[in-house]
Design an enzyme around this catalytic site. Structure first.
Site, PDB file in Angstrom:
ATOM      1  N   HIS A  45       0.834  -1.199   0.000  1.00  0.00           N
ATOM      2  CA  HIS A  45       0.000   0.000   0.000  1.00  0.00           C
ATOM      3  C   HIS A  45       0.873   1.254   0.000  1.00  0.00           C
ATOM      4  CE1 HIS A  45      -3.137   2.673   2.129  1.00  0.00           C
ATOM      5  NE2 HIS A  45      -3.614   2.394   0.928  1.00  0.00           N
ATOM      6  N   GLU A  75       0.546  -0.593  -4.771  1.00  0.00           N
ATOM      7  CA  GLU A  75      -0.590   0.293  -5.004  1.00  0.00           C
ATOM      8  C   GLU A  75      -0.074   1.715  -4.866  1.00  0.00           C
ATOM      9  OE1 GLU A  75      -3.830   2.939  -3.337  1.00  0.00           O
ATOM     10  OE2 GLU A  75      -1.913   2.312  -2.462  1.00  0.00           O
ATOM     11  N   ASP A 106      -1.075   6.219  -5.817  1.00  0.00           N
ATOM     12  CA  ASP A 106      -2.117   7.226  -6.053  1.00  0.00           C
ATOM     13  C   ASP A 106      -1.612   8.277  -7.027  1.00  0.00           C
ATOM     14  OD1 ASP A 106      -3.898   6.363  -3.617  1.00  0.00           O
ATOM     15  OD2 ASP A 106      -1.871   6.635  -2.810  1.00  0.00           O
ATOM     16  N   HIS A 145      -0.819  10.815  -2.143  1.00  0.00           N
ATOM     17  CA  HIS A 145      -2.140  10.329  -1.722  1.00  0.00           C
ATOM     18  C   HIS A 145      -3.179  11.430  -1.590  1.00  0.00           C
ATOM     19  CE1 HIS A 145      -5.324   8.879   1.031  1.00  0.00           C
ATOM     20  NE2 HIS A 145      -5.195   7.786   0.290  1.00  0.00           N
ATOM     21  N   GLU A 184      -4.330   3.952  -8.430  1.00  0.00           N
ATOM     22  CA  GLU A 184      -5.548   4.650  -8.026  1.00  0.00           C
ATOM     23  C   GLU A 184      -5.543   6.065  -8.587  1.00  0.00           C
ATOM     24  OE1 GLU A 184      -7.981   6.370  -4.155  1.00  0.00           O
ATOM     25  OE2 GLU A 184      -6.442   4.838  -3.835  1.00  0.00           O
TER      26      GLU A 184
END
Length: 278
Positions: free
Chosen positions: A45, A73, A75, A88, A141
Protein backbone atom coordinates in the site's frame (compact mmCIF):
# COMPACT_ATOMS: atom_id res chain seq x y z
CA UNK A 1 -60.82 -12.57 -5.54
CA UNK A 2 -59.57 -11.55 -8.98
CA UNK A 3 -58.73 -8.07 -7.71
CA UNK A 4 -56.67 -9.59 -4.87
CA UNK A 5 -54.87 -11.84 -7.36
CA UNK A 6 -54.13 -8.88 -9.64
CA UNK A 7 -52.83 -6.89 -6.68
CA UNK A 8 -50.49 -9.72 -5.67
CA UNK A 9 -49.26 -10.05 -9.24
CA UNK A 10 -48.68 -6.29 -9.45
CA UNK A 11 -46.75 -6.26 -6.18
CA UNK A 12 -44.65 -9.24 -7.26
CA UNK A 13 -43.88 -7.64 -10.61
CA UNK A 14 -42.90 -4.39 -8.94
CA UNK A 15 -40.65 -6.21 -6.47
CA UNK A 16 -39.02 -8.15 -9.32
CA UNK A 17 -38.43 -4.91 -11.24
CA UNK A 18 -36.80 -3.28 -8.22
CA UNK A 19 -34.59 -6.33 -7.66
CA UNK A 20 -33.62 -6.33 -11.32
CA UNK A 21 -32.70 -2.65 -11.29
CA UNK A 22 -30.68 -3.15 -8.11
CA UNK A 23 -28.81 -6.10 -9.62
CA UNK A 24 -27.97 -4.04 -12.72
CA UNK A 25 -26.88 -1.02 -10.66
CA UNK A 26 -24.27 -3.10 -8.78
CA UNK A 27 -23.20 -4.95 -11.90
CA UNK A 28 -19.60 -6.05 -12.24
CA UNK A 29 -17.61 -7.85 -14.88
CA UNK A 30 -15.69 -11.11 -14.48
CA UNK A 31 -12.52 -12.81 -15.67
CA UNK A 32 -10.68 -9.90 -17.22
CA UNK A 33 -7.58 -11.53 -18.77
CA UNK A 34 -5.19 -9.28 -16.81
CA UNK A 35 -6.51 -10.63 -13.51
CA UNK A 36 -4.73 -13.95 -14.02
CA UNK A 37 -1.38 -12.24 -13.50
CA UNK A 38 -2.61 -9.67 -10.98
CA UNK A 39 -3.89 -12.44 -8.68
CA UNK A 40 -0.36 -13.85 -8.33
CA UNK A 41 0.89 -10.88 -6.32
CA UNK A 42 0.43 -9.11 -3.02
CA UNK A 43 0.44 -5.31 -3.20
CA UNK A 44 2.28 -2.92 -0.89
CA UNK A 45 0.00 0.00 0.00
CA UNK A 46 1.64 3.22 -1.27
CA UNK A 47 4.82 1.19 -1.64
CA UNK A 48 6.58 -0.73 1.13
CA UNK A 49 7.11 2.35 3.29
CA UNK A 50 8.68 2.46 6.73
CA UNK A 51 7.86 5.76 8.34
CA UNK A 52 9.43 8.11 9.21
CA UNK A 53 12.57 7.01 7.35
CA UNK A 54 10.86 5.82 4.15
CA UNK A 55 7.73 7.85 3.33
CA UNK A 56 4.62 6.49 1.65
CA UNK A 57 4.42 6.89 -2.14
CA UNK A 58 8.17 7.53 -2.32
CA UNK A 59 10.68 6.04 -4.75
CA UNK A 60 12.50 4.13 -1.95
CA UNK A 61 9.17 2.63 -0.82
CA UNK A 62 8.47 1.42 -4.34
CA UNK A 63 11.99 0.03 -4.75
CA UNK A 64 11.60 -1.95 -1.51
CA UNK A 65 8.37 -3.51 -2.80
CA UNK A 66 10.05 -4.55 -6.04
CA UNK A 67 13.06 -6.00 -4.19
CA UNK A 68 10.71 -8.27 -2.25
CA UNK A 69 8.80 -9.38 -5.32
CA UNK A 70 5.58 -7.55 -4.45
CA UNK A 71 3.38 -5.36 -6.55
CA UNK A 72 2.45 -1.91 -5.32
CA UNK A 73 -0.59 0.29 -5.00
CA UNK A 74 -0.12 4.00 -5.66
CA UNK A 75 -2.12 7.23 -6.05
CA UNK A 76 -2.04 9.60 -9.03
CA UNK A 77 -3.03 13.28 -9.20
CA UNK A 78 -3.10 15.70 -12.12
CA UNK A 79 -1.16 18.95 -11.55
CA UNK A 80 -2.19 22.25 -13.12
CA UNK A 81 0.58 22.02 -15.74
CA UNK A 82 -0.50 18.53 -16.83
CA UNK A 83 2.11 16.63 -14.80
CA UNK A 84 0.98 13.38 -13.20
CA UNK A 85 2.20 13.07 -9.60
CA UNK A 86 2.21 10.12 -7.19
CA UNK A 87 0.80 11.37 -3.88
CA UNK A 88 -2.14 10.33 -1.72
CA UNK A 89 -3.95 13.42 -0.44
CA UNK A 90 -5.05 16.43 -2.43
CA UNK A 91 -4.14 18.46 0.66
CA UNK A 92 -0.36 18.78 0.94
CA UNK A 93 -0.18 19.26 4.70
CA UNK A 94 -0.11 15.70 6.07
CA UNK A 95 2.80 14.48 3.96
CA UNK A 96 4.75 17.70 3.30
CA UNK A 97 3.82 20.11 6.12
CA UNK A 98 2.89 22.73 3.52
CA UNK A 99 -0.49 24.30 2.90
CA UNK A 100 -2.39 24.06 -0.37
CA UNK A 101 -3.58 21.46 -2.83
CA UNK A 102 -1.34 19.38 -5.04
CA UNK A 103 -3.59 20.01 -8.06
CA UNK A 104 -2.65 23.71 -7.84
CA UNK A 105 1.08 23.07 -8.27
CA UNK A 106 3.37 22.87 -11.28
CA UNK A 107 6.10 20.25 -11.55
CA UNK A 108 8.73 22.83 -10.56
CA UNK A 109 6.77 23.84 -7.46
CA UNK A 110 6.12 20.23 -6.49
CA UNK A 111 9.80 19.32 -6.66
CA UNK A 112 10.57 21.98 -4.04
CA UNK A 113 8.61 20.00 -1.44
CA UNK A 114 9.85 17.11 0.69
CA UNK A 115 8.00 14.08 1.99
CA UNK A 116 7.53 13.73 5.74
CA UNK A 117 10.67 15.68 6.77
CA UNK A 118 12.99 13.52 4.66
CA UNK A 119 15.06 14.37 1.60
CA UNK A 120 12.58 12.51 -0.62
CA UNK A 121 10.53 14.47 -3.13
CA UNK A 122 7.06 13.71 -4.45
CA UNK A 123 7.69 11.42 -7.44
CA UNK A 124 6.14 11.89 -10.84
CA UNK A 125 4.12 9.09 -12.38
CA UNK A 126 6.85 8.75 -14.99
CA UNK A 127 9.48 8.14 -12.32
CA UNK A 128 7.46 5.39 -10.68
CA UNK A 129 6.52 3.71 -13.95
CA UNK A 130 10.20 3.57 -14.87
CA UNK A 131 10.84 1.44 -11.76
CA UNK A 132 8.06 -1.05 -12.49
CA UNK A 133 8.30 -1.34 -16.28
CA UNK A 134 10.15 -4.67 -16.15
CA UNK A 135 9.20 -5.63 -12.61
CA UNK A 136 5.99 -6.31 -10.69
CA UNK A 137 2.37 -5.16 -11.35
CA UNK A 138 0.82 -1.90 -10.22
CA UNK A 139 -2.60 -1.04 -8.83
CA UNK A 140 -2.99 2.58 -9.91
CA UNK A 141 -5.55 4.65 -8.03
CA UNK A 142 -6.74 7.79 -9.80
CA UNK A 143 -7.49 10.69 -7.46
CA UNK A 144 -9.88 13.18 -9.01
CA UNK A 145 -10.42 16.68 -7.64
CA UNK A 146 -12.48 19.72 -8.55
CA UNK A 147 -14.22 17.99 -11.44
CA UNK A 148 -11.02 16.99 -13.27
CA UNK A 149 -12.06 13.33 -13.70
CA UNK A 150 -12.07 13.45 -17.51
CA UNK A 151 -8.76 15.30 -17.78
CA UNK A 152 -7.14 12.95 -15.26
CA UNK A 153 -8.39 9.86 -17.08
CA UNK A 154 -7.18 11.18 -20.44
CA UNK A 155 -3.71 12.07 -19.13
CA UNK A 156 -3.23 8.71 -17.42
CA UNK A 157 -4.45 6.74 -20.43
CA UNK A 158 -2.10 8.62 -22.75
CA UNK A 159 0.85 7.88 -20.49
CA UNK A 160 -0.03 4.22 -20.05
CA UNK A 161 -0.21 3.78 -23.83
CA UNK A 162 3.61 3.91 -23.68
CA UNK A 163 3.93 1.59 -20.68
CA UNK A 164 4.70 -2.09 -21.18
CA UNK A 165 4.36 -3.21 -17.56
CA UNK A 166 1.36 -4.89 -15.92
CA UNK A 167 -1.23 -2.72 -14.20
CA UNK A 168 -4.85 -2.09 -13.39
CA UNK A 169 -6.68 1.13 -12.53
CA UNK A 170 -9.00 1.83 -9.62
CA UNK A 171 -10.79 4.87 -8.23
CA UNK A 172 -13.39 5.88 -5.67
CA UNK A 173 -14.87 8.17 -8.33
CA UNK A 174 -17.11 6.21 -10.75
CA UNK A 175 -16.83 9.08 -13.22
CA UNK A 176 -13.10 8.44 -13.58
CA UNK A 177 -13.69 4.76 -14.28
CA UNK A 178 -16.46 5.58 -16.75
CA UNK A 179 -14.08 7.94 -18.59
CA UNK A 180 -11.27 5.36 -18.68
CA UNK A 181 -13.70 2.68 -19.90
CA UNK A 182 -14.73 4.91 -22.81
CA UNK A 183 -11.15 5.91 -23.65
CA UNK A 184 -9.46 2.51 -23.27
CA UNK A 185 -12.06 -0.30 -23.04
CA UNK A 186 -9.41 -2.98 -22.55
CA UNK A 187 -7.95 -1.66 -19.28
CA UNK A 188 -8.73 -3.69 -16.15
CA UNK A 189 -10.76 -1.41 -13.86
CA UNK A 190 -11.74 -1.54 -10.20
CA UNK A 191 -14.29 0.34 -8.13
CA UNK A 192 -12.92 1.42 -4.76
CA UNK A 193 -15.41 1.52 -1.92
CA UNK A 194 -15.97 1.31 1.81
CA UNK A 195 -18.73 2.09 4.27
CA UNK A 196 -18.71 5.86 3.87
CA UNK A 197 -20.96 6.25 6.92
CA UNK A 198 -17.99 5.20 9.09
CA UNK A 199 -15.79 8.01 7.84
CA UNK A 200 -15.83 11.79 7.79
CA UNK A 201 -16.16 12.35 4.04
CA UNK A 202 -18.23 15.52 3.44
CA UNK A 203 -20.74 13.78 1.17
CA UNK A 204 -24.56 13.97 1.12
CA UNK A 205 -26.33 10.96 2.61
CA UNK A 206 -27.61 9.69 -0.75
CA UNK A 207 -24.09 9.71 -2.17
CA UNK A 208 -22.66 7.87 0.83
CA UNK A 209 -25.37 5.25 0.44
CA UNK A 210 -24.87 4.87 -3.30
CA UNK A 211 -21.07 4.61 -3.08
CA UNK A 212 -21.08 2.31 -0.04
CA UNK A 213 -23.47 -0.04 -1.81
CA UNK A 214 -21.83 0.04 -5.27
CA UNK A 215 -24.97 1.39 -6.89
CA UNK A 216 -23.05 3.40 -9.47
CA UNK A 217 -21.26 0.34 -10.87
CA UNK A 218 -23.43 0.56 -13.96
CA UNK A 219 -21.32 3.53 -15.07
CA UNK A 220 -18.14 1.47 -15.48
CA UNK A 221 -19.05 -2.21 -14.90
CA UNK A 222 -15.79 -2.78 -12.96
CA UNK A 223 -13.62 -5.86 -13.34
CA UNK A 224 -12.89 -5.90 -9.61
CA UNK A 225 -14.20 -4.33 -6.42
CA UNK A 226 -11.56 -2.94 -4.06
CA UNK A 227 -13.38 -2.77 -0.74
CA UNK A 228 -12.20 -1.82 2.74
CA UNK A 229 -11.54 -5.17 4.42
CA UNK A 230 -13.05 -3.93 7.69
CA UNK A 231 -16.36 -3.31 5.87
CA UNK A 232 -16.30 -6.32 3.56
CA UNK A 233 -19.48 -7.93 4.93
CA UNK A 234 -21.44 -5.23 3.12
CA UNK A 235 -24.48 -6.97 1.51
CA UNK A 236 -24.11 -5.17 -1.83
CA UNK A 237 -20.46 -6.18 -2.07
CA UNK A 238 -21.28 -9.80 -1.31
CA UNK A 239 -24.17 -9.76 -3.79
CA UNK A 240 -21.97 -8.30 -6.53
CA UNK A 241 -19.27 -10.92 -5.93
CA UNK A 242 -21.72 -13.82 -5.99
CA UNK A 243 -24.13 -12.61 -8.67
CA UNK A 244 -21.63 -11.23 -11.15
CA UNK A 245 -18.52 -13.22 -10.24
CA UNK A 246 -16.45 -10.05 -9.88
CA UNK A 247 -12.96 -10.24 -8.37
CA UNK A 248 -12.50 -8.82 -4.86
CA UNK A 249 -9.50 -6.75 -3.76
CA UNK A 250 -9.13 -6.03 -0.03
CA UNK A 251 -7.52 -2.96 1.54
CA UNK A 252 -5.77 -2.17 3.77
CA UNK A 253 -4.54 -5.42 5.34
CA UNK A 254 -2.43 -4.76 8.46
CA UNK A 255 -1.98 -8.18 10.07
CA UNK A 256 -1.08 -11.73 9.09
CA UNK A 257 -4.44 -12.95 10.40
CA UNK A 258 -6.35 -10.56 8.13
CA UNK A 259 -4.07 -11.47 5.22
CA UNK A 260 -4.83 -15.15 5.67
CA UNK A 261 -8.58 -14.45 5.91
CA UNK A 262 -8.48 -12.22 2.84
CA UNK A 263 -6.62 -14.73 0.70
CA UNK A 264 -8.79 -17.62 1.91
CA UNK A 265 -11.73 -15.77 0.34
CA UNK A 266 -9.88 -15.41 -2.96
CA UNK A 267 -9.37 -11.66 -2.57
CA UNK A 268 -6.24 -9.83 -3.73
CA UNK A 269 -4.57 -8.16 -0.72
CA UNK A 270 -3.25 -4.61 -0.45
CA UNK A 271 -1.17 -4.52 2.76
CA UNK A 272 0.99 -2.22 4.85
CA UNK A 273 2.97 -2.02 8.11
CA UNK A 274 4.08 -5.66 8.13
CA UNK A 275 5.95 -8.19 6.01
CA UNK A 276 3.36 -10.62 4.59
CA UNK A 277 6.02 -13.21 3.78
CA UNK A 278 7.02 -13.71 7.42
Amino acid sequence: MKSVFRAVLGTTAAAAAVCGLYALSIRGSRNHPDLELLRKYRYAHRGYHDKPQIPENSLPAFRRAIERGWGAELDVHLLKDGTLAVFHDSDLRRCTGESGMIEDLTLEQMKQLHLEETDEQIPTFDEVLALFEDATPLIIELKSANGNHNALAEAVCRRLDRYSGSFCIESFDPRVLHAVRKLRPGICLGQLAENFFHGDEPLPVWQKAALSNLMLNFLSVPDFIAYNFADSKNPSLQTCLKLWGTQEVSWTIRSKADLDACEALGAIPIFEKFDPDL
